[in-house]
Design a protein around this motif. Structure first.
Motif, mmCIF file in Angstrom:
data_model
loop_
_atom_site.group_PDB
_atom_site.id
_atom_site.type_symbol
_atom_site.label_atom_id
_atom_site.label_comp_id
_atom_site.label_asym_id
_atom_site.label_seq_id
_atom_site.Cartn_x
_atom_site.Cartn_y
_atom_site.Cartn_z
ATOM 1 N N GLU A 173 0.839 -1.192 0.000
ATOM 2 C CA GLU A 173 0.000 0.000 0.000
ATOM 3 C C GLU A 173 0.876 1.245 0.000
ATOM 4 N N VAL A 174 0.395 2.295 -0.632
ATOM 5 C CA VAL A 174 1.062 3.591 -0.595
ATOM 6 C C VAL A 174 0.776 4.232 0.761
ATOM 7 N N VAL A 175 1.840 4.557 1.503
ATOM 8 C CA VAL A 175 1.700 5.120 2.843
ATOM 9 C C VAL A 175 2.335 6.504 2.869
ATOM 10 N N MET A 176 1.566 7.472 3.344
ATOM 11 C CA MET A 176 2.038 8.853 3.435
ATOM 12 C C MET A 176 2.200 9.260 4.887
ATOM 13 N N SER A 177 3.152 10.152 5.146
ATOM 14 C CA SER A 177 3.385 10.632 6.502
ATOM 15 C C SER A 177 4.003 12.021 6.446
ATOM 16 N N VAL A 178 3.946 12.707 7.587
ATOM 17 C CA VAL A 178 4.577 14.025 7.725
ATOM 18 C C VAL A 178 5.598 13.914 8.857
ATOM 19 N N PRO A 179 6.841 13.535 8.550
ATOM 20 C CA PRO A 179 7.858 13.415 9.598
ATOM 21 C C PRO A 179 8.193 14.792 10.174
ATOM 22 N N SER A 180 8.683 14.790 11.401
ATOM 23 C CA SER A 180 9.076 16.048 12.040
ATOM 24 C C SER A 180 10.186 16.717 11.247
ATOM 25 N N VAL A 181 10.060 18.013 11.057
ATOM 26 C CA VAL A 181 11.078 18.763 10.328
ATOM 27 C C VAL A 181 12.422 18.704 11.062
ATOM 28 N N PHE A 182 12.395 18.453 12.369
ATOM 29 C CA PHE A 182 13.626 18.371 13.151
ATOM 30 C C PHE A 182 14.396 17.071 12.894
ATOM 31 N N ASN A 183 13.758 16.109 12.230
ATOM 32 C CA ASN A 183 14.409 14.808 12.015
ATOM 33 C C ASN A 183 14.836 14.590 10.573
ATOM 34 N N MET A 184 14.807 15.640 9.757
ATOM 35 C CA MET A 184 15.129 15.496 8.341
ATOM 36 C C MET A 184 16.479 16.135 8.033
ATOM 37 N N ARG A 185 17.301 15.416 7.280
ATOM 38 C CA ARG A 185 18.647 15.875 6.946
ATOM 39 C C ARG A 185 18.904 15.726 5.440
ATOM 40 N N PRO A 186 18.522 16.723 4.642
ATOM 41 C CA PRO A 186 18.807 16.646 3.208
ATOM 42 C C PRO A 186 20.263 16.994 2.903
ATOM 43 N N ASP A 187 20.701 16.611 1.733
ATOM 44 C CA ASP A 187 22.048 16.920 1.255
ATOM 45 C C ASP A 187 22.247 18.436 1.272
ATOM 46 N N PRO A 188 23.156 18.968 2.115
ATOM 47 C CA PRO A 188 23.298 20.424 2.243
ATOM 48 C C PRO A 188 24.018 21.077 1.065
ATOM 49 N N THR A 189 24.618 20.283 0.176
ATOM 50 C CA THR A 189 25.310 20.865 -0.975
ATOM 51 C C THR A 189 24.348 21.212 -2.100
ATOM 52 N N SER A 190 23.100 20.765 -1.993
ATOM 53 C CA SER A 190 22.088 21.041 -3.020
ATOM 54 C C SER A 190 20.992 21.914 -2.436
ATOM 55 N N LYS A 191 20.395 22.763 -3.268
ATOM 56 C CA LYS A 191 19.408 23.719 -2.795
ATOM 57 C C LYS A 191 17.967 23.250 -2.979
ATOM 58 N N ASN A 192 17.748 22.163 -3.712
ATOM 59 C CA ASN A 192 16.380 21.687 -3.922
ATOM 60 C C ASN A 192 16.384 20.174 -4.075
ATOM 61 N N ARG A 193 15.206 19.585 -4.004
ATOM 62 C CA ARG A 193 15.066 18.134 -4.006
ATOM 63 C C ARG A 193 15.608 17.499 -5.281
ATOM 64 N N GLU A 194 15.446 18.163 -6.414
ATOM 65 C CA GLU A 194 15.887 17.591 -7.687
ATOM 66 C C GLU A 194 17.391 17.322 -7.708
ATOM 67 N N ASN A 195 18.152 18.077 -6.902
ATOM 68 C CA ASN A 195 19.608 17.938 -6.912
ATOM 69 C C ASN A 195 20.175 17.242 -5.675
ATOM 70 N N TRP A 196 19.285 16.777 -4.781
ATOM 71 C CA TRP A 196 19.792 16.058 -3.611
ATOM 72 C C TRP A 196 20.512 14.789 -4.053
ATOM 73 N N LYS A 197 21.701 14.597 -3.527
ATOM 74 C CA LYS A 197 22.448 13.355 -3.796
ATOM 75 C C LYS A 197 22.117 12.291 -2.752
ATOM 76 N N TRP A 198 21.750 12.739 -1.564
ATOM 77 C CA TRP A 198 21.379 11.809 -0.500
ATOM 78 C C TRP A 198 20.403 12.501 0.454
ATOM 79 N N PHE A 199 19.776 11.696 1.280
ATOM 80 C CA PHE A 199 18.793 12.213 2.235
ATOM 81 C C PHE A 199 18.748 11.272 3.428
#
Length: 405
Positions: A173-199
């Motif tokens: 099943e497709v499961v959606m959630s809203v994780p806490s913004v305090f627990n998210m660590r996107p790739d800091p070298t990229s400015k948007n999701r399209e360029n994230w190398k890791w997450f």
């Protein structure tokens, strides 16, 4: 059972593997978002939701601490930020639609896609979209940032109709959630999701949950336990006073890496401390979609070229601070004010007057009548400035109709 680790996903060299695991652990506490933004977000949440507005983030103590008042003692707070945040939440329109994708350009498949789109909208037994959007808007209005996560969970199931009109159980099943913004660590070298190398997403799980989820005997694995560590939740915004300290839990890093020359299908690794619980190719959000990141980031007000956005509360906070200061001054002035009378020395007979409702000022001069003294009051510009600050709250936030509904 040993953890599921696909060959070629982790470095074979022990030194390189340790460097990689140290990199994962480092993101929990030392990611740039923790150092640069978490403190201000926590401060604003304290101001908006708790009304703790005579406080500020203390970088050394890594917590929100009360400010020290030198001249004044009164701490009067009229929280104008909370109803404003609720008004903003009510004005943010969110829509969501799951679309059935046709398998080909044939008209029959296109029609089937349209039918499935309508069917899915009334057949979601797992996700409560309205509740998820409320959580999403909460993070957005307080911190200026919010995340939405979509994964295909093989452990869930849905239902479909068969030709006879009955229900057929469908695994996954497709499961959606809203994780806490305090627990998210996107790739800091990229400015948007399209360029994230890791997450990386950070989660807390009990030992029993780890064993059930990953089908491992966790007690036999070498794990870095930090249940009693004071810094266990550093880098997160967890209410430690609400935790059950008798239950052993661990902080997990969920790592997604997009496809590259070295890893053509990307990587998906789950670890806690120095223990890897899961490592395989990144299957992305859905089966057949390799190398994807299942989280989306949205912001409120963009700030220059930064990945992280500002919330409306950020711009309102200085006005709220000035408002609290002014009403505290007025309240302190009124509370300390007493009517005064001037009496020449020796003219007051003991017991003739009471000083509970006014203050007697004795002066050295010839005998004369006792007369009151008009105490200077706060100038007319003070309440005018108070009204000005109040009017600027909706003006600066661009919300001109504040609702308490």
């Amino acid at each position: 059972m040993p953890p599921h680790i696909a060959p070629g996903i982790l470095p074979s060299d022990e030194k390189e593997r340790k460097i990689f695991l140290d990199f994962l652990k480092k993101q929990i506490k030392d990611h740039p978002v923790v150092k640069e933004h978490h403190g201000k977000w926590k401060e604003i949440i304290e101001w908006v939701d708790e009304g703790n507005q005579f406080s500020e983030w203390n970088e050394d103590a890594r917590t929100v601490k009360p400010v020290t008042l030198v001249r004044r003692k009164k701490r009067l707070i009229v929280n104008l930020m909370k109803p404003l945040a609720e008004a903003l939440e009510s004005k943010i329109n969110t829509t969501f639609k799951v679309v059935g994708s046709p398998n080909s350009s044939e008209q029959a498949d296109i029609s089937a896609g349209k039918v499935s789109t309508k069917f899915i909208g009334y057949n979601d037994y797992v996700n409560s979209i309205e509740a998820l959007w409320e959580d999403f808007k909460y993070d957005l209005t307080r911190t200026g940032n919010a995340f939405f996560k979509v994964v295909f969970d093989k452990g869930k199931h849905g239902y479909a109709k068969n030709k006879d009109g009955g229900k057929v159980r469908v695994e996954g099943e497709v499961v959606m959630s809203v994780p806490s913004v305090f627990n998210m660590r996107p790739d800091p070298t990229s400015k948007n999701r399209e360029n994230w190398k890791w997450f990386i997403e950070i989660v807390e799980m009990t030992e029993a949950e780890i064993e059930e989820t990953f089908d491992v005997d966790f007690k036999k694995l070498k794990a870095e336990t930090s249940e009693t560590s004071a810094s266990k939740y550093e880098g997160m915004n967890e209410p430690e006073e609400e935790k059950d300290k008798s239950v052993n839990t661990h902080i997990l890093t969920l790592y997604w890496e997009v496809d590259s020359k070295k890893y053509p299908k990307g990587r998906h690794i789950i670890a806690t401390g120095d223990t890897v619980l899961h490592a395989e190719e990144n299957t992305g959000c859905f089966p057949g979609k390799d190398g994807g990141i299942p989280s989306w980031h949205l912001g409120y007000h963009r700030k220059g070229n930064s990945m992280w956005h500002k919330s409306p509360m950020h711009y309102i906070q200085p006005i709220q601070r000035a408002f609290n200061r002014l009403i505290s001054i007025i309240s302190e002035h009124i509370e300390g004010w007493r009517a005064k009378i001037v009496a020449p020395f020796g003219t007051i007979k003991k017991g003739a007057y009471t000083d509970e409702s006014f203050e007697i000022l004795e002066i050295m001069q010839g005998s004369g009548p006792i007369h009151p003294v008009n105490t200077p009051s706060l100038g007319a510009e003070v309440p005018a400035h108070l009204d000005f600050l109040r009017s600027m709250i909706p003006e600066v936030s661009n919300v001109h109709e504040v609702s308490y509904a």
